[in-house]
Each structure stands twice: as C-alpha cells, then as structure tokens.
Design a protein around this motif. Sequence first.
Motif, mmCIF file in Angstrom:
data_model
loop_
_atom_site.group_PDB
_atom_site.id
_atom_site.type_symbol
_atom_site.label_atom_id
_atom_site.label_comp_id
_atom_site.label_asym_id
_atom_site.label_seq_id
_atom_site.Cartn_x
_atom_site.Cartn_y
_atom_site.Cartn_z
ATOM 1 N N PHE A 175 19.744 -37.834 79.006
ATOM 2 C CA PHE A 175 19.776 -38.964 78.073
ATOM 3 C C PHE A 175 21.110 -39.044 77.356
ATOM 4 C CE2 PHE A 175 14.874 -39.087 77.450
ATOM 5 C CZ PHE A 175 14.745 -39.394 78.795
ATOM 6 N N THR A 377 11.510 -28.227 60.552
ATOM 7 C CA THR A 377 10.237 -28.928 60.705
ATOM 8 C C THR A 377 9.639 -29.250 59.336
ATOM 9 O OG1 THR A 377 9.856 -27.837 62.817
ATOM 10 C CG2 THR A 377 7.925 -28.760 61.716
ATOM 11 N N ALA A 380 11.611 -32.076 57.879
ATOM 12 C CA ALA A 380 11.310 -33.353 58.539
ATOM 13 C C ALA A 380 10.020 -33.951 57.992
ATOM 14 C CB ALA A 380 11.209 -33.154 60.046
ATOM 15 N N ARG A 381 9.027 -33.115 57.810
ATOM 16 C CA ARG A 381 7.714 -33.632 57.405
ATOM 17 C C ARG A 381 7.721 -34.221 55.998
ATOM 18 N NH1 ARG A 381 3.329 -29.480 60.240
ATOM 19 N NH2 ARG A 381 4.176 -29.756 62.342
ATOM 20 N N GLY A 384 11.365 -36.915 56.082
ATOM 21 C CA GLY A 384 11.338 -37.995 57.061
ATOM 22 C C GLY A 384 12.389 -37.902 58.158
ATOM 23 N N ILE A 385 13.492 -37.234 57.885
ATOM 24 C CA ILE A 385 14.574 -37.160 58.879
ATOM 25 C C ILE A 385 14.384 -35.940 59.773
ATOM 26 C CG2 ILE A 385 17.057 -36.786 59.170
ATOM 27 C CD1 ILE A 385 17.377 -38.251 56.423
ATOM 28 N N LEU A 386 14.472 -36.151 61.081
ATOM 29 C CA LEU A 386 14.378 -35.044 62.035
ATOM 30 C C LEU A 386 15.783 -34.482 62.245
ATOM 31 C CD1 LEU A 386 12.287 -33.703 64.034
ATOM 32 C CD2 LEU A 386 13.389 -35.080 65.793
ATOM 33 N N TYR A 423 17.299 -36.041 67.840
ATOM 34 C CA TYR A 423 16.574 -36.815 68.860
ATOM 35 C C TYR A 423 16.814 -36.316 70.276
ATOM 36 C CZ TYR A 423 16.546 -40.062 64.902
ATOM 37 O OH TYR A 423 16.419 -40.624 63.664
ATOM 38 N N PHE A 424 17.972 -35.718 70.513
ATOM 39 C CA PHE A 424 18.276 -35.246 71.864
ATOM 40 C C PHE A 424 18.065 -33.727 71.975
ATOM 41 C CE2 PHE A 424 20.490 -39.281 71.420
ATOM 42 C CZ PHE A 424 20.076 -39.935 72.568
ATOM 43 N N MET A 426 14.863 -32.330 71.674
ATOM 44 C CA MET A 426 13.417 -32.155 71.627
ATOM 45 C C MET A 426 12.912 -31.044 72.550
ATOM 46 S SD MET A 426 12.870 -33.992 69.147
ATOM 47 C CE MET A 426 11.169 -33.428 69.012
ATOM 48 N N VAL A 427 13.726 -30.650 73.520
ATOM 49 C CA VAL A 427 13.329 -29.505 74.352
ATOM 50 C C VAL A 427 13.244 -28.265 73.466
ATOM 51 C CG1 VAL A 427 14.050 -27.991 76.237
ATOM 52 C CG2 VAL A 427 14.278 -30.479 76.479
ATOM 53 N N TYR A 429 12.777 -28.259 70.125
ATOM 54 C CA TYR A 429 11.632 -28.419 69.220
ATOM 55 C C TYR A 429 10.325 -28.119 69.966
ATOM 56 C CZ TYR A 429 13.981 -30.206 65.049
ATOM 57 O OH TYR A 429 14.722 -30.320 63.908
ATOM 58 N N GLN A 430 10.259 -28.552 71.243
ATOM 59 C CA GLN A 430 9.050 -28.271 72.021
ATOM 60 C C GLN A 430 8.828 -26.763 72.137
ATOM 61 O OE1 GLN A 430 8.836 -30.112 75.887
ATOM 62 N NE2 GLN A 430 6.885 -29.124 76.381
ATOM 63 N N ASN A 433 7.517 -25.697 68.880
ATOM 64 C CA ASN A 433 6.136 -26.165 68.691
ATOM 65 C C ASN A 433 5.149 -25.344 69.524
ATOM 66 O OD1 ASN A 433 7.019 -28.202 66.977
ATOM 67 N ND2 ASN A 433 7.122 -29.753 68.599
ATOM 68 N N ASP A 434 5.607 -24.921 70.703
ATOM 69 C CA ASP A 434 4.728 -24.173 71.603
ATOM 70 C C ASP A 434 4.756 -22.668 71.315
ATOM 71 O OD1 ASP A 434 3.959 -26.490 72.850
ATOM 72 O OD2 ASP A 434 5.366 -26.302 74.525
ATOM 73 N N MET B 82 12.726 -43.729 50.761
ATOM 74 C CA MET B 82 13.320 -42.708 51.621
ATOM 75 C C MET B 82 14.158 -43.327 52.739
ATOM 76 S SD MET B 82 10.115 -40.079 51.791
ATOM 77 C CE MET B 82 10.780 -39.127 53.153
ATOM 78 N N THR B 113 13.641 -41.842 61.310
ATOM 79 C CA THR B 113 13.352 -41.011 62.476
ATOM 80 C C THR B 113 12.397 -41.693 63.456
ATOM 81 O OG1 THR B 113 13.904 -38.898 61.469
ATOM 82 C CG2 THR B 113 12.294 -38.834 63.225
ATOM 83 N N MET B 152 4.801 -39.559 61.100
ATOM 84 C CA MET B 152 5.656 -39.292 59.948
ATOM 85 C C MET B 152 4.924 -39.598 58.648
ATOM 86 S SD MET B 152 9.293 -40.857 61.231
ATOM 87 C CE MET B 152 10.062 -40.605 59.608
ATOM 88 N N ALA B 155 2.203 -36.991 58.018
ATOM 89 C CA ALA B 155 2.779 -35.708 57.606
ATOM 90 C C ALA B 155 3.113 -35.746 56.120
ATOM 91 C CB ALA B 155 4.036 -35.403 58.423
ATOM 92 N N GLU B 178 7.041 -34.889 71.619
ATOM 93 C CA GLU B 178 7.415 -33.725 70.811
ATOM 94 C C GLU B 178 7.783 -34.124 69.383
ATOM 95 O OE1 GLU B 178 6.820 -30.628 71.363
ATOM 96 O OE2 GLU B 178 6.055 -31.218 73.318
ATOM 97 N N ARG B 181 4.501 -34.304 67.688
ATOM 98 C CA ARG B 181 3.968 -32.955 67.446
ATOM 99 C C ARG B 181 4.726 -32.256 66.322
ATOM 100 N NH1 ARG B 181 3.971 -29.260 72.253
ATOM 101 N NH2 ARG B 181 2.541 -28.000 71.046
ATOM 102 N N TYR B 183 5.918 -33.593 63.808
ATOM 103 C CA TYR B 183 5.372 -34.133 62.560
ATOM 104 C C TYR B 183 3.891 -33.797 62.398
ATOM 105 C CZ TYR B 183 9.681 -36.392 61.278
ATOM 106 O OH TYR B 183 10.982 -36.603 60.885
ATOM 107 N N PHE B 424 15.217 -43.170 72.863
ATOM 108 C CA PHE B 424 14.166 -42.652 73.737
ATOM 109 C C PHE B 424 13.925 -43.587 74.923
ATOM 110 C CE2 PHE B 424 13.467 -40.600 69.663
ATOM 111 C CZ PHE B 424 13.360 -39.273 70.051
ATOM 112 N N MET B 426 16.419 -44.052 77.365
ATOM 113 C CA MET B 426 17.606 -43.874 78.201
ATOM 114 C C MET B 426 17.295 -43.926 79.690
ATOM 115 S SD MET B 426 19.747 -44.142 75.919
ATOM 116 C CE MET B 426 21.092 -44.255 77.109
#
Lengths: 461, 461
Positions: A175, A377, A380-381, A384-386, A423-424, A426-427, A429-430, A433-434, B82, B113, B152, B155, B178, B181, B183, B424, B426
């Motif tokens: 991406f 994380t 972000a919650r 609002g901004i990731l 945003y780019f 997320m791998v 973050y995944q 998360n996992d 925000m 976000t 968001m 959260a 992701e 998730r 969030y 998202f 791309m």
Amino acid sequence: MKLDHNIPYKIYLGEDEIPRQWYNVRADMKNKPAPLLDPATGKPLTAEQLEPIFCKELVQQELDDETPYIDIPEEIQDFYKMYRPSPLVRAYCLEKKLDTPARIYYKFEGNNTSGSHKLNSAIAQAYYAKKQGLAGVTTETGAGQWGTALSMACAYLGLDCRVFMVKVSYEQKPFRREVMRTYGASVTPSPSMHTEVGRKICEAFPGTTGSLGCAISEAVEEATTHKGYRYVLGSVLNQVLLHQTVIGLETKTALDKYDIQPDMIIGCAGGGSNLGGLISPFVGEMLRGEKDYQIVAVEPASCPSFTRGKFAYDFCDTGHVCPLAKMYTLGSGFIPSANHAGGLRFHGMSSILSQLYHDGLMQARAVEQTSVFKAATEFARVEGILPAPESGHAIKVAMDEAIRCRETGEEKTIVFGLTGTGYFDMVAYQQFNDGEMSDHIPTDEELQKGFDGLPQVPGQD
Amino acid sequence: MKLDHNIPYKIYLGEDEIPRQWYNVRADMKNKPAPLLDPATGKPLTAEQLEPIFCKELVQQELDDETPYIDIPEEIQDFYKMYRPSPLVRAYCLEKKLDTPARIYYKFEGNNTSGSHKLNSAIAQAYYAKKQGLAGVTTETGAGQWGTALSMACAYLGLDCRVFMVKVSYEQKPFRREVMRTYGASVTPSPSMHTEVGRKICEAFPGTTGSLGCAISEAVEEATTHKGYRYVLGSVLNQVLLHQTVIGLETKTALDKYDIQPDMIIGCAGGGSNLGGLISPFVGEMLRGEKDYQIVAVEPASCPSFTRGKFAYDFCDTGHVCPLAKMYTLGSGFIPSANHAGGLRFHGMSSILSQLYHDGLMQARAVEQTSVFKAATEFARVEGILPAPESGHAIKVAMDEAIRCRETGEEKTIVFGLTGTGYFDMVAYQQFNDGEMSDHIPTDEELQKGFDGLPQVPGQD
C-alpha cells in the motif's frame, strides 16, 4: 473533563503564524557538531566534494554552523500552508484516563497524506532541486514515510522521483508503494538489477531481501550516474533537522500564545529529524541561558544508539559509500532485531543531537516495543488518533511521566511530538492484538560486534 | 498562485464555532420524506415498534419531522472537539492546475483516524446508547469506514462494539479489521456461524463471501437477541443525516465568515449521509425561499440510484429484515458490479434526499470509476490529500465544472465535500495505476431485474 479556561483541545495557529525562517540551532551551540569526514582522507568534506551528491543550497545549509535563522522560500511557505500549521493538542482525555495532575500536550504532525512530519523536509529538498534546474531526485525508503513524503513534494513541483525501497518492505507494504506510485514516483525494490551496486549485491547474496544501507547505495549511484539528478535523505543530516524546526517553532508560538510553560519535552529518536526539529527552539533558549527544560529522547531498547552506543565517527550506511559522521552509534554493521518502528532502526543518530546529548542538554530513555504498543493502543482509544509505532515511543514515556505525577502530585507540563499515524503499520498492531509481539534487547556481546566495526579515524578514541 | 486577499488556504473555525445544535431539514420541507413502513402491515412504524432495534432517543430523532434544531449534548460536543471543526480548504493549487476562473473549496472530513465523516454520527449513536444504559451496539460494515468510526466512538465511551464485516472485505481489508480491533471492537466475518440467520445463509450458500444485506441481518439479530444491545447504522436513516449536518453547518459558518457565496455544492451519494449533512443548511435556505444554489449528487454509473432508479418503497437490505423506506432505488435485489467505492454501492438512497431530488431541489450525475480515479490522482498530486474513492466522485464533477468555467470564463464558486482519505483503498489505486481498472454500466435489462423485485405496497405506483 478538567478543561483549563481558555485552552482549547487543539491550538491551531493562523497561516500567518507559520514560521518564515528555519532556526539553525548550531549557531547557538558552543560545541558545534563535528564535521562530516571524507572516509578516504579523514579530512572534513568541502562543499565542492558534496555538491555532486546533494543540491548546492542544501550543501550550504548542511555546512552552515553560524547563521541562526534561514529564510524559508515563499514557494515552500505556500506548500506548508496546505497542511500546516499542525495542531498542538491538549490531551484532556488522556489526562482524565490516567487521572494525572500533569498537563499533556502533543504536536500532531500526522495530518497529511504522507502521514508524518517527513513532508517538512521533503518539500524543502525538492524545492532546492527544482530551483537548481535538476530533473529529479533519488532516495531510499524503508518503512515508506519518507518515500511517500518525497513523492508528494515532487508531484507538486513536477520533479521526477526515484525511490529505492527495501525489498522486504516493497513486498510487505504494497500500500505504501502504491501511494508513492499514485504520486507519480517510480519505486524499485532494492537490491535491484538497475544499478551496478545492486547487481553486485544480488550476485553476492542471492535471495537477499535488502536493507536500508543497500538501498542508500543504489540511490546514491542512481543520482551520481544520471545527469540532472541528486540524492536526498530524510533524516540524520543537519539540513533535515533545520527544515524540521518548523515543528518546534510552531510549538513554541502556540505555547507562548497561551502562556504555557513546558517542563518536559519528549520525542522519539531514530535518525533524529523529528526530535531535533521539535526541540531546537527550546534548546536554543537553554544554550543562550534563558530557560531550562527537561528534554528526553526515546529510542527502542532493540536499537539503543543513545543509551548504549558510542560517541564516535562512523559510516552513515552499511554499504560505506557515505561520509563519516560523528554520532552516537551502534556501529554501521549493527543489525537491530525486527522492530516495527522502522523509522527508529537506524544504527546512528544526528550529529547535532549527539553533540547536545554528549553535552548534557538532553536525556535518553530506551523502551521495549510491547510496552510501546500497549501505550499507543491506550492512547488511540481515548485520544482518537492511531499513532505510528515510532510516535508510540514518545507516548509511552509521556504516559509513564504522567503516572509518576499522579503518584507525586506534581503538576508537570509535558509536551511530546506525535510524529505520525499508524495506518500503514497494521501488521504490527495485529501482532500486538494477537499477543504475538515480543521484545529483544541486544546483549553486550551483540553490541560489541557492532563497535568492533567502527572505522579508524585520526583522533578517534 | 492566485491568492484571494484574506482567504487562507484552510479556513479553520474556533472550537466555539462548532455547532451546538444539529439542523433538521425535514422541519422546513413542505413535502416530508415518506415514513418507514412495517413490511407486514404496510403501515407506518411507530416508536414502540422501532425501540427494540434502535435506541430510544434515536427513534425520536428518526421520526421527528418538525423540530428544526436539536441540541447536541455536551459530551458529543466534547468529542467533536477532538477532530472538529474540520477545515474548509481553498483548492488554490487545483485551480491553478486547471487554469480555471472558478473558485473551488472543499470541506475535508478525513482528518481523523476513521478517515471519514462517519465519526460525526458514530459518536452520537454511541452516546445515546450509553445514556440509555446499554451494554453495547452492533452494526455491519463493508468498506470499513463506518465500523472504524463506531469502534472509535465506543472505545471512547467504554461501550461494547460488535461489528459484522462482509467476509470478502474482512479478508481483503485486514488492516481495516485491525484498526477496529485496536479500538477494542469484536469483528466477525459475515456470514458467520454466530447467528441463526448467518448459519442459514452459510448452509444455503456454502462458500459465499457475504454481502452488506447479509451482514445487516446478522447485526440486527445480534442486537435483538442480546439484552442491552441495539443496532446502529451509518447512513440512509434520517437520524444519521441529522448528525451529519455538523458538516454543512460548519461549512456555512466558514463561508459566511469570509463572505463567500457558493453557486454550486457537490457531494458523493451512496446512502446519502455525507451529502445530506453537507447540503442541509443550504437546502433549508432554498426551502425557506431565502437563497438558491445548484446542488449536485454524484453517484457511480455502476450503481445509479438517482439517475436511473425508481422513486418507490423498497427494503433497505437484501435480507428483507428491515423496514420499507420510500426512496430512489434500484431494487434490493440489484447487485452492483465491483466498484471500489464501497460506500456508494447501496441500492437505495436516503428518504430525505430522495424527496428533495424528486421535488427538484437537487440534481444528480453518474460518473464512471476510471474517470473518478483519474480525477482523484490528479487532485492528490496538486492538493496533497489522497482521497477515498467515494470522495473522488465529487472531485470528478467539481473538476469537470471548473474546466467548463475555463471555457466559458465563468467565475463560479464551487464547494464540494471531501468525505475521507483513501489509505485503505490502495488495492483499487493499484488497479488504476496498473491500467487494470474497468467500468461497468448496468444495462436496462439488468436494472429491470432489480425493479421486478420491488415490494407491493398499497398506493405504490
């Protein structure tokens, strides 16, 4: 919500408050950053030696240790207006969540398509290339923020942009690659068969997925073997820190406007471009004896240039085609373990920041990646901004400090740099998360291997 | 660059200029939008019938055709701070590129976000759910903007969020998944074995990759079979358009502040949430006979609800579990060809917008996707922002109009809604960059099949 009277969530300056000059902190430094050396002779590089690689005016900026303020050309100011001034945000929601008496502010540089502060220097470097009548520029990119920013700047100016993208990133971050292509850049996975150095590396290491050092070598060859091209770089260099001072200057203007006195200024540090830009105006006040701040650089524990590195002359790239710079370094042969904050995986550090750190004007902390993603994380919650993983490093230390204030009752004012969005990423973050993310702190033996590769330079300890 | 005196690139309002009331355009409409009908009886649905599915206060907002202004609760105002006010941007660079005498402005809703305007209604719907003492909300998402926005908002408020994501998107857009998730939302690929309707669909159509209609059915079942849950929706409904009027109200305040008189207001239209929000205050002036504007809805030629649909009662979902709404529709059985603007692939259209269109208060244009990506790319290169494909539809028509002005010499003032960013999307940009994107315009026979499935409702033509 504990709202301060008259202090909004987001302090937006007017367009007339965008800085019209960059601030060159070197002018106020008694101990100047050490000059770049020619690896062949061990002597400081002259402008003439640098001009075949870099644009003429950028070479001047690189070597200028004296001029405190440098005019921002009007065309660059116009471009800045497209996404600047960036907001200084009061983290009311985070303060509430942490139940802290600390006041937390962050300068958010992610509100543009490149997703980070990199655009501030990309447009400047592209502008000087255009002004010099060049056809285009070449560069390397790893995580892709710098390549994206440069593509945007070149699209705006109608300049050709050739990006060498570390092959593993090219494949894993399609991406990012497509954003650059959408902005008209050519993106070549590195190592490639396109350059001599690329072909040599492909031959020597068949199946290699590339490295930043290798991509730098290809980008430099591409620039120096094509008429009308120069090489540009997104961090480490003095010129880059100079351009990034728009971050710190705007931050200072916004704070002054609301009479806010920061106690602590925090930023993540890879090559130093964002941190250097954020802190320069504040460090200037310290250097001139006007004020005092606690300044903290945050780096990954997996790549601890400041906290465990040596202050020494070293190559800026693993391919050893670049000049020698004096900096805190882990050695150009040091290979950091996989850390998702790609922008913080550089073995060295800006010479300016290295000198400031050496002189005790700033501190450094190393943090582990899982704790960074946990903080990012949580941030972000509520806010609002990731955040980008790089920015997460600054968030982690700001949150630690705010929690400490809860315990001590101290009403500290904390400012940190939120350099970009995730945003780019997320791998990564995944993985977090996992529950599949882990930390790696290099052993002393691993570090020693990097130090063993430091070059011999006359006068080096 | 042709800079107007006193008009900045970006008009940022102060936080005190964020609207404190939403504007309910229905209050000014002589011909009210037709009420939702119970498919079983063909009679208008009452509040009591809607409350098991939707939150109580949202049902009131859904049914309220009379109150012109509805207070925005303070907690929602705080959340808006925000990321709002969003900037109204003067497209100086685009004007220059097109060499047009037209003045182009866009209201940019992508600086958060979730990447779009969806957050404006997500926080409102989550807030009323929280206020009602609910444990959580359920929803469906296709492209993922709505699911991200709702995650968001939930959260922030500490509300459980269960998202049913169309299976093909779940697999093809893992990054969107992701973000949700991260969030804290649970994201289930639909159809799933988690609900009765999902199990039935999986049994009847083994290997199906799902559809929005199916995900809606699962989300509604999840809400109605779990105590303390309600279902929420990101577009089409009157309540959603109401919340989205913050876009139009801010736009109007910004224009008025600089004494700018728009001639033409353009927005993309899928379910109508963004367009309805943007134009409501302006349409209000038209309805009250105060002013006149040319208002243009832009839809994909592959899913032309306005330009080729019928104004009739129809189901909002393919599973036929939802009420009947009177709207421009292609029939709930119409399956649009793959079009990357996922947010514009809905077969129907907001009842409010449908009535306004029927009454001649707005126009509609259908555009083909390759021309949209061409315009979006051109826009990105000069204006810096990478648009979502949905937003690209509005850009395409704004650019066409600006080019027409170049030919006629008309100094038209054009305002369009830039609803979100394309980070998202791309895969779609890549297809375009590679020259592999194609257009599909449904034949009259294909459309007739959709119309054949329209329900029998007393009084329907």
